[in-house]
Design an enzyme around this catalytic site. Structure first.
Site, PDB file in Angstrom:
ATOM      1  N   CYS A 230       0.606  -8.407   0.344  1.00 48.58           N
ATOM      2  CA  CYS A 230      -0.139  -7.186   1.177  1.00 48.58           C
ATOM      3  C   CYS A 230       1.218  -6.260   1.333  1.00 48.58           C
ATOM      4  CB  CYS A 230      -0.989  -6.734   1.746  1.00 48.58           C
ATOM      5  SG  CYS A 230      -2.398  -7.465   1.529  1.00 48.58           S
TER       6      CYS A 230
ATOM      7  N   ASN B 150       0.502  -1.452   0.023  1.00 50.43           N
ATOM      8  CA  ASN B 150      -0.228   0.460  -0.476  1.00 50.43           C
ATOM      9  C   ASN B 150       0.857   0.979   0.310  1.00 50.43           C
ATOM     10  OD1 ASN B 150      -1.620  -2.072   2.208  1.00 50.43           O
ATOM     11  ND2 ASN B 150      -2.610  -1.285   0.217  1.00 50.43           N
TER      12      ASN B 150
ATOM     13  N   HIS C 259      -9.804  -4.514  -1.288  1.00 53.63           N
ATOM     14  CA  HIS C 259      -8.419  -3.869  -1.589  1.00 53.63           C
ATOM     15  C   HIS C 259      -7.909  -4.814  -3.243  1.00 53.63           C
ATOM     16  CE1 HIS C 259      -5.618  -2.094   1.552  1.00 53.63           C
ATOM     17  NE2 HIS C 259      -5.735  -0.738   0.165  1.00 53.63           N
TER      18      HIS C 259
ATOM     19  N   ARG D 174     -11.692   2.310  -1.658  1.00 54.00           N
ATOM     20  CA  ARG D 174     -10.559   2.024  -0.830  1.00 54.00           C
ATOM     21  C   ARG D 174     -10.140   3.314  -1.965  1.00 54.00           C
ATOM     22  NH1 ARG D 174      -7.494  -0.380   3.605  1.00 54.00           N
ATOM     23  NH2 ARG D 174      -9.241  -0.527   5.379  1.00 54.00           N
TER      24      ARG D 174
END
Ligand code: ARG
Length: 270
Positions: free
Chosen positions: A256, A68, A163, A134
């Site tokens: 992630c 991210n 996501h 998001r």
């Protein structure tokens, strides 16, 4: 050799609740988190990945999720602009790391939310872009203009798959895995343009099977996803499972926890 950015989980924890997987009543265990993170790092190193590290920061428990931090494109990084205040403090830390490691940092235009490689993934020369939960669709269009590439916006319809990288993972320029129920009809039709699609069922999607790290033909994913492992093998890939249960508590898994710095295997950059 591929290069991946990770951040040790020294200050990782479930300190707030910004997705349906997070519950402060179900805290993560620091020792276990450290072990699982270290095993992932070792596995990637054994696959000939150069793992680079960002220093963890107290008070930023989700900094471990380097996917991210932003989207890498050549020597540039398009920095994230987090929707939730709890994560907004990560961006200056990410920006400092990238600037001191030779990347040109680019900020999103004001008022556009964008959560980096969590929501924007190349499959071939097309950027697949998850939006609504998001990231904003406008941010994705802006990104496509900057890169001069085709953007396919995919609306995410299930808060559990908030996501894009929780329900979609390009394996190479013509192959991807996905969890159909995470998308609306239009998105499913758009995804059908990818020649080889491997479906992930509900039970394994909930174990974050889609949240995989692809390094050449090797695919690293959370343990407990035997159906996807078999399908990967059948498609000519080599699955490597590693337990990441502590990170599932935060709504994250293998992908992630990583950010590919030299271009994803499946990406053909314009
Ligand atoms: N707790 C984090 C959040 O909700 C998890 C982020 C997972 N990252 C990802 N790329 N899916 O923001």
């Amino acid at each position: 050799m591929s290069t991946i950015l990770m951040c040790p989980p020294d200050f990782y924890g479930i300190e707030y609740e910004i997705n349906p997987w997070m519950s402060r009543a179900i805290p993560s265990d620091l020792e276990q988190s450290r072990k699982q993170w270290a095993a992932l790092r070792e596995l990637l190193t054994s696959l000939n990945v150069d793992v680079q590290l960002m220093d963890p920061v107290k008070g930023l428990p989700d900094l471990v999720f380097t996917a991210n931090a932003g989207v890498i494109w050549h020597d540039r990084v398009f920095l994230s602009s987090f929707r939730h205040a709890a994560r907004q403090g990560e961006t200056p830390v990410d920006a400092a790391w990238f600037s001191s490691h030779g990347f040109q940092t680019i900020e999103m235009p004001r008022g556009m939310y964008f959560e980096g490689a969590g929501d924007a993934l190349f499959c071939g020369d097309t950027l697949y872009a998850g939006y609504l939960v998001r990231s904003d669709a406008t941010a994705m269009q802006w990104l496509g203009q900057q890169m001069g590439c085709r953007v396919i916006p995919l609306q995410l319809v299930d808060g559990h798959f908030y996501h894009l990288d929780t329900c979609f993972c390009p394996l190479d320029a013509r192959t991807a895995i996905y969890h159909p129920a995470a998308f609306d009809d239009y998105a499913r039709r758009a995804l059908a343009q990818i020649p080889n699609l491997i479906e992930v069922e509900e039970d394994e999607a909930a174990r974050f099977a889609c949240n995989a790290v692809v390094v050449g033909q090797d695919v690293v994913l959370n343990a407990g996803c035997p159906k996807l492992e078999a399908a990967l093998q059948h498609a000519g890939f080599t699955p490597h499972a590693t337990e990441l249960g502590e990170f599932l508590k935060s709504g994250g898994s293998a992908k992630c926890l990583t950010l590919r710095l030299d271009g994803e295997t499946a990406a053909i950059w314009p």
